[in-house]
Design a protein around this motif. Structure first.
Motif, PDB file in Angstrom:
ATOM      1  N   VAL A 323       0.809  -1.216  -0.076  1.00 39.57           N
ATOM      2  CA  VAL A 323      -0.063   0.054   0.075  1.00 39.57           C
ATOM      3  C   VAL A 323       1.043   1.002  -0.234  1.00 39.57           C
ATOM      4  CG1 VAL A 323      -1.756   1.367   1.268  1.00 39.57           C
ATOM      5  CG2 VAL A 323      -1.748  -1.121   1.256  1.00 39.57           C
ATOM      6  N   TYR A 325      -0.767   4.392  -0.695  1.00 40.99           N
ATOM      7  CA  TYR A 325      -1.539   5.642  -0.354  1.00 40.99           C
ATOM      8  C   TYR A 325      -2.821   5.056   0.385  1.00 40.99           C
ATOM      9  CZ  TYR A 325      -4.205   9.914  -0.461  1.00 40.99           C
ATOM     10  OH  TYR A 325      -5.126  10.952  -0.081  1.00 40.99           O
ATOM     11  N   ASN A 327      -5.647   3.953   3.747  1.00 42.13           N
ATOM     12  CA  ASN A 327      -5.676   3.197   4.577  1.00 42.13           C
ATOM     13  C   ASN A 327      -7.384   2.577   4.462  1.00 42.13           C
ATOM     14  OD1 ASN A 327      -7.451   4.501   6.815  1.00 42.13           O
ATOM     15  ND2 ASN A 327      -5.814   5.760   6.402  1.00 42.13           N
ATOM     16  N   ASP A 343      -6.426  -4.202   9.505  1.00 44.32           N
ATOM     17  CA  ASP A 343      -6.381  -2.686   9.080  1.00 44.32           C
ATOM     18  C   ASP A 343      -5.008  -2.796   8.086  1.00 44.32           C
ATOM     19  OD1 ASP A 343      -8.545  -1.930  10.202  1.00 44.32           O
ATOM     20  OD2 ASP A 343      -7.414  -1.850  12.148  1.00 44.32           O
ATOM     21  N   VAL A 344      -4.771  -2.010   7.007  1.00 44.89           N
ATOM     22  CA  VAL A 344      -3.678  -1.789   6.181  1.00 44.89           C
ATOM     23  C   VAL A 344      -3.699  -0.255   6.064  1.00 44.89           C
ATOM     24  CG1 VAL A 344      -4.008  -4.167   5.126  1.00 44.89           C
ATOM     25  CG2 VAL A 344      -5.042  -2.147   3.906  1.00 44.89           C
ATOM     26  N   GLU A 345      -2.419   0.116   5.922  1.00 45.44           N
ATOM     27  CA  GLU A 345      -2.279   1.538   5.840  1.00 45.44           C
ATOM     28  C   GLU A 345      -0.776   1.501   4.646  1.00 45.44           C
ATOM     29  OE1 GLU A 345       0.441   1.667   9.974  1.00 45.44           O
ATOM     30  OE2 GLU A 345      -1.433   2.809   9.807  1.00 45.44           O
ATOM     31  N   GLU A 346      -0.313   2.737   4.671  1.00 39.35           N
ATOM     32  CA  GLU A 346       0.850   2.757   3.871  1.00 39.35           C
ATOM     33  C   GLU A 346       1.958   2.017   4.226  1.00 39.35           C
ATOM     34  OE1 GLU A 346       2.433   6.816   2.938  1.00 39.35           O
ATOM     35  OE2 GLU A 346       0.373   7.733   2.893  1.00 39.35           O
ATOM     36  N   SER A 348       1.891  -1.248   4.499  1.00 41.56           N
ATOM     37  CA  SER A 348       1.346  -2.694   4.773  1.00 41.56           C
ATOM     38  C   SER A 348       1.392  -3.515   3.202  1.00 41.56           C
ATOM     39  CB  SER A 348      -0.102  -2.546   5.101  1.00 41.56           C
ATOM     40  OG  SER A 348       0.029  -1.586   6.376  1.00 41.56           O
ATOM     41  N   ASN A 356     -11.195  -5.134   0.074  1.00 40.55           N
ATOM     42  CA  ASN A 356     -11.430  -3.956   0.716  1.00 40.55           C
ATOM     43  C   ASN A 356     -12.825  -3.697   1.150  1.00 40.55           C
ATOM     44  OD1 ASN A 356     -11.036  -1.339   1.349  1.00 40.55           O
ATOM     45  ND2 ASN A 356     -10.148  -0.627  -0.635  1.00 40.55           N
ATOM     46  N   VAL A 361      -7.573   2.534  -1.584  1.00 38.39           N
ATOM     47  CA  VAL A 361      -5.886   2.799  -1.246  1.00 38.39           C
ATOM     48  C   VAL A 361      -5.433   2.451  -2.713  1.00 38.39           C
ATOM     49  CG1 VAL A 361      -6.172   1.586   0.848  1.00 38.39           C
ATOM     50  CG2 VAL A 361      -6.240   0.132  -1.084  1.00 38.39           C
TER      51      VAL A 361
END
Length: 784
Positions: A323, A325, A327, A343-346, A348, A356, A361
């Motif tokens: 990832v 950009y 979340n 949970d995923v973010e930059e 991940s 999703n 993202v």
């Protein structure tokens, strides 16, 4: 000038015994004319160098030696063209017996080395030595055996919902119902209306042709081709025989009942197929590719490594990536079986097949679609049925001999008793023989048992457990020994520096810097933890003479000083006095041959590791064992905390194989041994174990390739889940075997004594098949 020797290289398919590999090498080396011979057990490769004039004789003798020592091992010349694979979908295939015939005939084609029909997915896979298109030849074979089945090459196949068509004759399900209804009406008129004999007979014949015409045609075609003993022949001869002895109503009614039973059997099989397909409905249909002109929707196969893709709420992640950009909360249940969103973010990592749930993202693609998680999972599950369980192989052989034996018995039953028993009528005994024929079809076993195993594999995949073959699923029932690697398997593999203990003359900062210099090129979790703790970029220009010592550590020159960093073995080897802490993973450092101190690194146990060991013992596992390359103190501490029976520490990869060999000598031949690992260094042990299990989430590609079972969630507790599912699958399969054979045995006896009629006989065939298929579907219900 002496003529040089002939060099050959062979793949020993099926070689899983290191001791046998050594025996093969020793015996082949002793052959006259062999100048060099070596067998690599890990790669299953035999390298042979021979005198030119004796090559052919030596190869023949080598094959003979291998057959004597290891009958199941196949010797394949690596210099020959690599097998290519051709896959076809057989639309409309609803006969398990016909599937076996197609598999056999396709395997006899020139250039075809392997042939397998997966009845569940209607998929024919061929291993071929040439790249010639076999579509026309396969179509010809299928047209002869099953004219209503359509052959579709894989590249032309478009996934769609399963069709509920029975595909009986050229009619769809509505047409079949109309034929059954018309036949029923005509039969009722013939039975209840007061008609002249000729009109009544005509009605029965017309009703019979309406409902059974396609069965007669198939039986006739198959007899003409020499394919006699199948269900079409049995029903044709039984019902025509009933006509011959004047049992007109029963002949038509039995064919009517047979067709209705076949219809319900087909519906049950298709429902099972759809249930299995639903479990594996994880293939993404498209990807939103980000370009300079905006976002365009493309096939996942068209996206390349480094491309950016956009994933919106409700969409599947089409490829593996990072990832960059945004979340979001993602549903990973299709791959891991976990119901709680992640949970995923930059930064991940995300895998194809995740869904999703709530955010937008952007993902940078890390793998092509063919190498992505979802692609590998689908390939594993689709190919799993080619590795048949012993029970499946037994049933296939059983069906091959069972039907002819019953047909011959029926012939004896029709002819001998009337000749030996006074007042016995040929018509009575012919009727009993016809009942015998109807009962003899082994469809219940041939259809339901592969469905049971395939359902077990599908159910396991829903829980994040990928089983590469029904043979491994069945073998899990005999497991008594479970052997674990430590790092990444029972522990999280996430290391952190917890203590820096510098010796006199050095500061902690210096000690950490020298250790970081030594570990600069390493990607091992321990090295990464040291570099993370150091927190600065190492200028590689200051490094010289970098040398990695296998199983010990690193030697390197930096800033004009000699640095040694590694375990206690390195210190002992270099004759350097050192301090050993009581427990923990330790990196010792020496500078200019003077001990600089040690760095203590900890690795946390996985949350469910202790529970996993307890569950395995509750399931009757005799021994749990841990093999690790880590220090003895570390291994013993982890083993004691988790409740592991035996711990062997400070092992190199080849020493792990040696320990496995010792365990093989301790267990009985019927008992199976599992090895669970995650790293490249575990590959030889995974290959050697009866069943190799790899941790698929963080595990290396090499370990996943070598393993027989892959756990996508990296949770050791899934091993107990796999064992439970294997026991459940075996129970259902054996229920079907005992039920089908039991019912058939009872009805064969009743038929022989004249108690059972055609009605009971048809129930013992199609009725039992439907019930067995429905029972097989129970394995699809995934239990927590």
């Amino acid at each position: 000038m002496a003529e040089s020797g002939v060099k050959k290289e062979y793949l020993l398919e099926g070689l899983d015994c290191a001791n046998c590999a050594a025996k093969i090498e020793r015996n082949v080396s002793g052959l006259t004319g062999v100048t060099n011979c070596s067998v690599n057990f890990a790669t299953k490769t035999l390298k042979l160098e021979t005198e030119p004039d004796k090559t052919g004789q030596i190869i023949a003798s080598t094959e003979s030696i291998i057959k004597k020592l290891e009958p199941d091992v196949k010797m394949k010349d690596k210099s020959k063209p690599v097998l290519s694979r051709q896959t076809f979908y057989l639309e409309g295939l609803d006969c398990a017996n016909c599937a076996m015939k197609i598999e056999k005939q396709a395997g006899l084609l020139t250039g075809v080395s392997t042939s397998h029909v997966d009845f569940v997915s209607k998929r024919l896979s061929l291993g071929t030595e040439k790249s010639d298109d076999l579509t026309s030849k396969i179509s010809e074979i299928v047209r002869k055996l099953e004219p209503d089945v359509v052959v579709i090459p894989e590249q032309d196949y478009k996934s769609a919902k399963e069709d509920d068509n029975h595909n009986h004759g050229s009619s769809g399900i509505k047409m079949l119902w109309m034929r059954i209804a018309a036949s029923a009406v005509l039969t009722s008129i013939a039975v209840f209306a007061d008609l002249p004999f000729f009109a009544e007979l005509s009605m029965f014949i017309l009703a019979y042709i309406f409902v059974g015409g396609d069965v007669l045609l198939k039986a006739g075609r198959n007899i003409f081709r020499g394919q006699v003993f199948d269900e079409n022949f049995l029903m044709a001869i039984a019902t025509l025989g009933a006509f011959a002895i004047g049992e007109y109503p029963e002949a038509v009614a039995v064919m009517l009942f047979y067709q209705v039973g076949e219809l319900f059997q087909s519906l049950a099989v298709n429902k099972s197929r759809r249930s299995i397909s639903a479990l594996m409905n994880i293939r993404p249909e498209y990807a939103n590719l980000t370009t300079k002109d905006g976002t365009i929707k493309v096939s996942p196969e068209e996206v390349h490594i480094g491309d950016l893709i956009l994933v919106k709420p409700g969409e599947k992640f089409p490829l593996d990536g990072i990832v960059t950009y945004g979340n979001a909360a993602v549903d990973t249940s299709a791959l891991t079986g976990e119901s709680i969103p992640r949970d995923v973010e930059e930064g991940s990592e995300v895998l194809s097949g995740f869904i999703n749930k709530d955010g937008v993202v952007t993902v940078k693609v890390q793998k092509e679609f063919s190498e992505s998680a979802v692609s590998k999972i689908l390939e594993l599950v689709e190919n799993a049925s080619s590795k048949k369980a012993p029970t499946e192989n037994f049933i296939t052989k059983f069906a091959r001999y069972y039907t002819p034996v019953v047909v011959i018995t029926a012939l004896i039953l029709a002819v001998i008793p009337p000749l030996l028993i006074s007042d016995a009528l040929f018509s009575d005994w012919i009727y009993r023989a016809l009942v015998f024929l109807v009962i003899s079809c082994p469809c219940a076993l041939v259809v339901s048992i592969p469905l049971g195993f395939f359902g077990g594999i599908g159910g396991a995949s829903k829980k994040g457990i990928l089983i590469k073959g029904s043979n491994y699923l069945e073998a899990l029932n005999d497991v008594k020994y479970v052997v674990f690697d430590k790092t990444g398997t029972l522990t999280k593999g996430v290391f952190e520096v917890t203590e820096i203990a510098a010796a006199a003359g050095f500061s902690n900062e210096e000690l950490l810097k020298y250790a970081a210099f030594a570990e600069v090129y390493s990607s091992h979790p321990i090295a990464l933890s040291i570099k993370k703790a150091y927190g600065k970029t190492v200028d590689e220009k200051v490094l010289q003479d970098y040398l990695e010592v296998a199983g010990q550590g690193i030697k390197v020159q930096a800033e004009g000083r000699e640095i040694l960093a590694g375990n206690r073995k390195l210190m002992i080897e270099e004759k350097i006095d050192f301090t050993e802490p009581k427990e923990g993973t330790v990196v010792h450092v020496a500078v200019d041959r003077k001990y600089a101190g040690y760095i203590l690194i900890s690795d946390q146990e996985k949350d469910d590791a202790k529970t996993a060991i307890q569950q395995l013992k509750a399931l009757g596992i005799k021994k749990t064992i841990m093999l690790t390359g880590d220090a003895k103190g570390v291994g013993d501490a982890v083993g004691k905390n988790l409740g592991i029976d035996e711990v062997y520490a400070e092992l190199l990869p080849h020493q792990k194989v040696e320990e496995i060999e010792k365990l093989f000598k301790r267990k009985s031949p019927k008992e199976k041994l599992i090895f669970v690992g995650d790293g490249i260094n575990d590959t030889p042990v995974l290959a050697r174990a009866d069943i190799g299990i790899a941790m698929g989430g963080l595990g290396s590609d090499a370990a996943i390739e070598a393993a027989d079972i892959v756990i996508m969630t990296d949770e050791p507790s899934k091993i107990a889940d796999a064992l439970k599912l294997a026991k459940r699958t075996k129970g259902i399969v054996w229920q079907n075997i005992i039920f089908a054979l039991g019912v058939k045995a009872i009805f064969l006896l009743l038929g022989a004594f004249g108690i059972a009629t055609m009605w009971e006989a048809v129930f013992s065939d199609v009725g039992v098949t439907v019930l067995a298929v429905l029972n097989s579907m129970r394995v699809l219900k995934v239990k927590d």
